[in-house]
Design an enzyme around this catalytic site. Structure first.
Site, PDB file in Angstrom:
ATOM      1  N   CYS A 189      38.696  42.491  24.236  1.00 40.14           N
ATOM      2  CA  CYS A 189      39.869  43.254  24.670  1.00 40.14           C
ATOM      3  C   CYS A 189      40.527  43.943  23.484  1.00 40.14           C
ATOM      4  O   CYS A 189      41.217  44.941  23.631  1.00 40.14           O
ATOM      5  CB  CYS A 189      40.868  42.333  25.357  1.00 40.14           C
ATOM      6  SG  CYS A 189      41.373  40.961  24.315  1.00 40.14           S
ATOM      7  N   GLU A 204      46.493  38.388  30.941  1.00 38.51           N
ATOM      8  CA  GLU A 204      46.072  39.163  29.762  1.00 38.51           C
ATOM      9  C   GLU A 204      44.889  40.009  30.191  1.00 38.51           C
ATOM     10  O   GLU A 204      43.891  39.468  30.685  1.00 38.51           O
ATOM     11  CB  GLU A 204      45.689  38.229  28.606  1.00 38.51           C
ATOM     12  CG  GLU A 204      46.869  37.573  27.941  1.00 38.51           C
ATOM     13  CD  GLU A 204      47.900  38.566  27.441  1.00 38.51           C
ATOM     14  OE1 GLU A 204      47.527  39.708  27.088  1.00 38.51           O
ATOM     15  OE2 GLU A 204      49.089  38.225  27.428  1.00 38.51           O
ATOM     16  N   GLY A 248      41.288  38.719  31.937  1.00 35.77           N
ATOM     17  CA  GLY A 248      40.160  39.471  32.472  1.00 35.77           C
ATOM     18  C   GLY A 248      40.537  40.934  32.605  1.00 35.77           C
ATOM     19  O   GLY A 248      41.408  41.430  31.870  1.00 35.77           O
ATOM     20  N   SER A 249      39.917  41.619  33.553  1.00 37.75           N
ATOM     21  CA  SER A 249      40.139  43.060  33.676  1.00 37.75           C
ATOM     22  C   SER A 249      41.514  43.347  34.294  1.00 37.75           C
ATOM     23  O   SER A 249      42.101  42.497  34.982  1.00 37.75           O
ATOM     24  CB  SER A 249      39.042  43.665  34.557  1.00 37.75           C
ATOM     25  OG  SER A 249      39.110  43.101  35.849  1.00 37.75           O
TER      26      SER A 249
HETATM   27  P1  NAD Z   1      36.985  40.158  35.405  1.00 35.42           P
HETATM   28  O1  NAD Z   1      38.346  40.665  35.712  1.00 35.42           O
HETATM   29  O2  NAD Z   1      35.842  40.720  36.133  1.00 35.42           O
HETATM   30  O3  NAD Z   1      36.933  38.578  35.676  1.00 35.42           O
HETATM   31  C1  NAD Z   1      37.865  37.702  35.052  1.00 35.42           C
HETATM   32  C2  NAD Z   1      37.956  36.427  35.876  1.00 35.42           C
HETATM   33  O4  NAD Z   1      38.576  36.712  37.126  1.00 35.42           O
HETATM   34  C3  NAD Z   1      36.595  35.801  36.224  1.00 35.42           C
HETATM   35  O5  NAD Z   1      36.718  34.409  36.145  1.00 35.42           O
HETATM   36  C4  NAD Z   1      36.381  36.276  37.646  1.00 35.42           C
HETATM   37  O6  NAD Z   1      35.477  35.451  38.367  1.00 35.42           O
HETATM   38  C5  NAD Z   1      37.789  36.176  38.186  1.00 35.42           C
HETATM   39  N1  NAD Z   1      38.047  36.987  39.384  1.00 35.42           N
HETATM   40  C6  NAD Z   1      37.403  38.079  39.813  1.00 35.42           C
HETATM   41  N2  NAD Z   1      37.978  38.535  40.952  1.00 35.42           N
HETATM   42  C7  NAD Z   1      39.009  37.702  41.244  1.00 35.42           C
HETATM   43  C8  NAD Z   1      39.991  37.648  42.269  1.00 35.42           C
HETATM   44  N3  NAD Z   1      40.024  38.557  43.246  1.00 35.42           N
HETATM   45  N4  NAD Z   1      40.913  36.666  42.229  1.00 35.42           N
HETATM   46  C9  NAD Z   1      40.921  35.758  41.240  1.00 35.42           C
HETATM   47  N5  NAD Z   1      39.998  35.746  40.228  1.00 35.42           N
HETATM   48  C10 NAD Z   1      39.068  36.712  40.237  1.00 35.42           C
HETATM   49  O7  NAD Z   1      36.798  40.286  33.805  1.00 35.42           O
HETATM   50  P2  NAD Z   1      35.510  39.958  32.931  1.00 35.42           P
HETATM   51  O8  NAD Z   1      34.453  41.001  33.159  1.00 35.42           O
HETATM   52  O9  NAD Z   1      35.134  38.531  33.098  1.00 35.42           O
HETATM   53  O10 NAD Z   1      36.092  40.105  31.433  1.00 35.42           O
HETATM   54  C11 NAD Z   1      36.208  41.354  30.790  1.00 35.42           C
HETATM   55  C12 NAD Z   1      37.639  41.838  30.847  1.00 35.42           C
HETATM   56  O11 NAD Z   1      38.496  40.857  30.305  1.00 35.42           O
HETATM   57  C13 NAD Z   1      37.891  43.104  30.036  1.00 35.42           C
HETATM   58  O12 NAD Z   1      38.709  43.975  30.765  1.00 35.42           O
HETATM   59  C14 NAD Z   1      38.645  42.572  28.808  1.00 35.42           C
HETATM   60  O13 NAD Z   1      39.479  43.527  28.178  1.00 35.42           O
HETATM   61  C15 NAD Z   1      39.416  41.457  29.388  1.00 35.42           C
HETATM   62  N6  NAD Z   1      39.838  40.502  28.379  1.00 35.42           N
HETATM   63  C16 NAD Z   1      41.157  40.491  28.024  1.00 35.42           C
HETATM   64  C17 NAD Z   1      41.602  39.624  27.032  1.00 35.42           C
HETATM   65  C18 NAD Z   1      43.040  39.571  26.636  1.00 35.42           C
HETATM   66  O14 NAD Z   1      43.475  38.546  26.104  1.00 35.42           O
HETATM   67  N7  NAD Z   1      43.825  40.624  26.875  1.00 35.42           N
HETATM   68  C19 NAD Z   1      40.691  38.767  26.408  1.00 35.42           C
HETATM   69  C20 NAD Z   1      39.351  38.813  26.793  1.00 35.42           C
HETATM   70  C21 NAD Z   1      38.939  39.675  27.797  1.00 35.42           C
END
Ligand code: NAD
Length: 460
Positions: A266, A232, A210-211
């Protein structure tokens, strides 16, 4: 598309009035409960043996293949992924399960001679127990699968906490997986930060995608508990184009990496670095290629650039290009969905947000460089380090000129997007934390090694 304190709502980004799902968020206790049940089911799953685990993972692959049309339509509707890409993701997801279905038969250790005296040394890898997986919405089938399949193959039980925006996709994937596995071995825990947090606080191993802001907090919390963690995270990826490149081909690849799935990957390209004489022809070819990208309804088979995931995401994109010189795009197409035209900007001032932060939309900056060394310095000048694409006819450049690039992946004469699921995947700096995902690297992450010393009876 959010998880509030009490409600998870998932909407169609191409038509926000189309609500796929609205359910109560289960809360933190549900996460602890799911982990407890996973932990209870895990020893039996491991004892079932390699053949049973292999067969179950193969069954999941077959079921995903059989549900290809249904899963494709669901990803189109829930996360706005253009049909062709959504279908490709489903096909790849089945391939991921099939690949890891072989993994239970892989060796789990090695035999060594002792350094001194008689005896034998053995290493044996063991699963951690209950794996907590936290995933984003942009690859709603592939990312949960490339985490869950190796975790299960190695004998762990799994609790998956998907992004709220992809709750329906995760639920359907979960049904398919659960049908092939003993009860309790795989659970989908819907929710947002509350449930994610609770999962990090209770699981035996955590894999996050995620982010960067959330991933770094997850990594800190898991590390404080002393459990293995990988995260990641975001990217701010560059494409470097050398004057000896096939400029038309480079423009085609780069346009696809900027605009495909509205740049919500990403691995998307968001900075295009043109070296010397490549600048003028690339400016022309890439602007033209971006203007030609089909933008619109993701259910249309020809669409390449669909909507952004929600209004906030679209606002971020518009804010990023605001006031800059747009060579292509810079407009918001009509429609009920959250669309933004594929956009290329130039003359971006140093320190601008586009050169510091991941925007996660179909927008890129064109930047000139004097030579390859200068291009590499520009590419490295951001907090992220996921992937770089390099476009050149020079073998020497490809093999020796890129040593100083600080990204985890380098793709020569290829789009920055697109990864093979059987090789390690990950980056450097703020893009990744901990061991790599995918391939054999994933099997190692979901296990730990134990060393046995066997001394002959009667030795002192
Ligand atoms: P996000 O970080 O908002 O959410 C990711 C996950 O984390 C979700 O399931 C969310 O509910 C959970 N989450 C949120 N707050 C949390 C907390 N405090 N504790 C634990 N879990 C929590 O990201 P998003 O908007 O779902 O996805 C987009 C991001 O993901 C972009 O930054 C993108 O670059 C990244 N991404 C990275 C890869 C990689 O392999 N490097 C692949 C795909 C997406």
């Amino acid at each position: 598309m959010t998880a509030t304190e009490s409600l998870i709502t998932s909407r169609n980004p191409a038509d926000p009035s189309d609500v796929l799902l609205q359910i109560p968020a289960p809360g933190a206790f549900a996460a602890v409960d799911a982990v407890d049940r996973a932990r209870a089911a895990q020893p039996g799953w491991l004892l079932d043996g390699a053949a049973a685990r292999s067969a179950a993972l193969g069954e999941v692959a077959d079921a995903i293949d059989a549900a290809e049309a249904e899963l494709t339509a669901l990803a189109v509707r829930e996360v706005g992924k253009p049909r062709a890409e959504a279908r490709a993701e489903v096909v790849r997801t089945a391939a991921i399960w099939r690949y890891y279905a072989q993994a239970p038969y892989e060796p789990v250790g090695a035999v060594h001679e002792t350094a001194v005296g008689p005896g034998l040394l053995l290493t044996r890898r063991r699963p951690h127990g209950a794996a907590g997986l936290i995933t984003p919405w942009n690859f709603p089938f592939a990312i949960p699968s490339w985490k869950a399949a190796p975790a299960l193959a190695a004998g762990n039980a799994v609790v998956l906490k998907p992004a709220p925006e992809a709750t329906a996709c995760a639920g359907r994937l979960g049904e398919i997986i659960q049908r092939a596995l003993p009860a309790g071995v795989f659970t989908v825990l819907p929710g947002g930060a509350t449930e994610g947090n609770a999962l990090v606080s209770s699981a035996d191993v955590v894999s996050f995608t995620g982010s960067t802001a959330v991933g770094q907090a997850v990594a800190r919390a898991a590390t404080a508990r002393g459990i293995p963690v990988q995260a990641e995270m975001g990217g701010l990826n560059a494409a470097i184009v050398l004057p000896d490149a096939d400029i038309e081909q480079a423009a085609t690849h780069i346009a696809a990496s900027i605009a495909g799935y509205a740049g919500q990957k990403c691995t998307a390209t968001s900075r295009v670095i043109a070296v010397g004489a490549a600048l003028d022809p690339l400016r022309e070819s890439l602007s033209e290629a971006l203007r030609a990208v089909p933008v619109g309804d993701p259910s249309d088979a020809a669409t390449v650039c669909g909507p952004l995931i929600n209004q906030h995401a679209r606002d971020q994109v518009c804010d990023a290009w605001h006031g800059l010189c747009a060579l292509a795009g810079g407009t918001v197409p009509d429609g009920p969905g959250w669309y933004a035209a594929p956009t290329l900007v130039e003359k971006v001032p140093p320190g601008h947000r586009l050169l510091r932060e991941e925007v996660f939309g179909p927008v890129a900056a064109l930047l000139p460089a004097d030579d390859l060394a200068h291009a590499v310095r520009i590419a490295n000048s951001v907090p992220y380090g996921l992937v770089t694409s390099v476009h050149t006819a020079g073998l020497d450049t490809a093999l020796h000129g890129l040593d100083r690039l600080d990204t985890g992946m380098i793709r020569i004469n290829a789009p920055s997007t697109g990864v093979d699921f059987h090789l390690p995947f990950g980056g450097a700096k703020a893009s990744s934390h901990g061991p790599r995902e995918q391939g054999r690297a994933a099997l190692e992450f979901y296990t730990s090694s134990r060393t046995y010393t066997l001394s002959p009876v009667g030795t002192m």
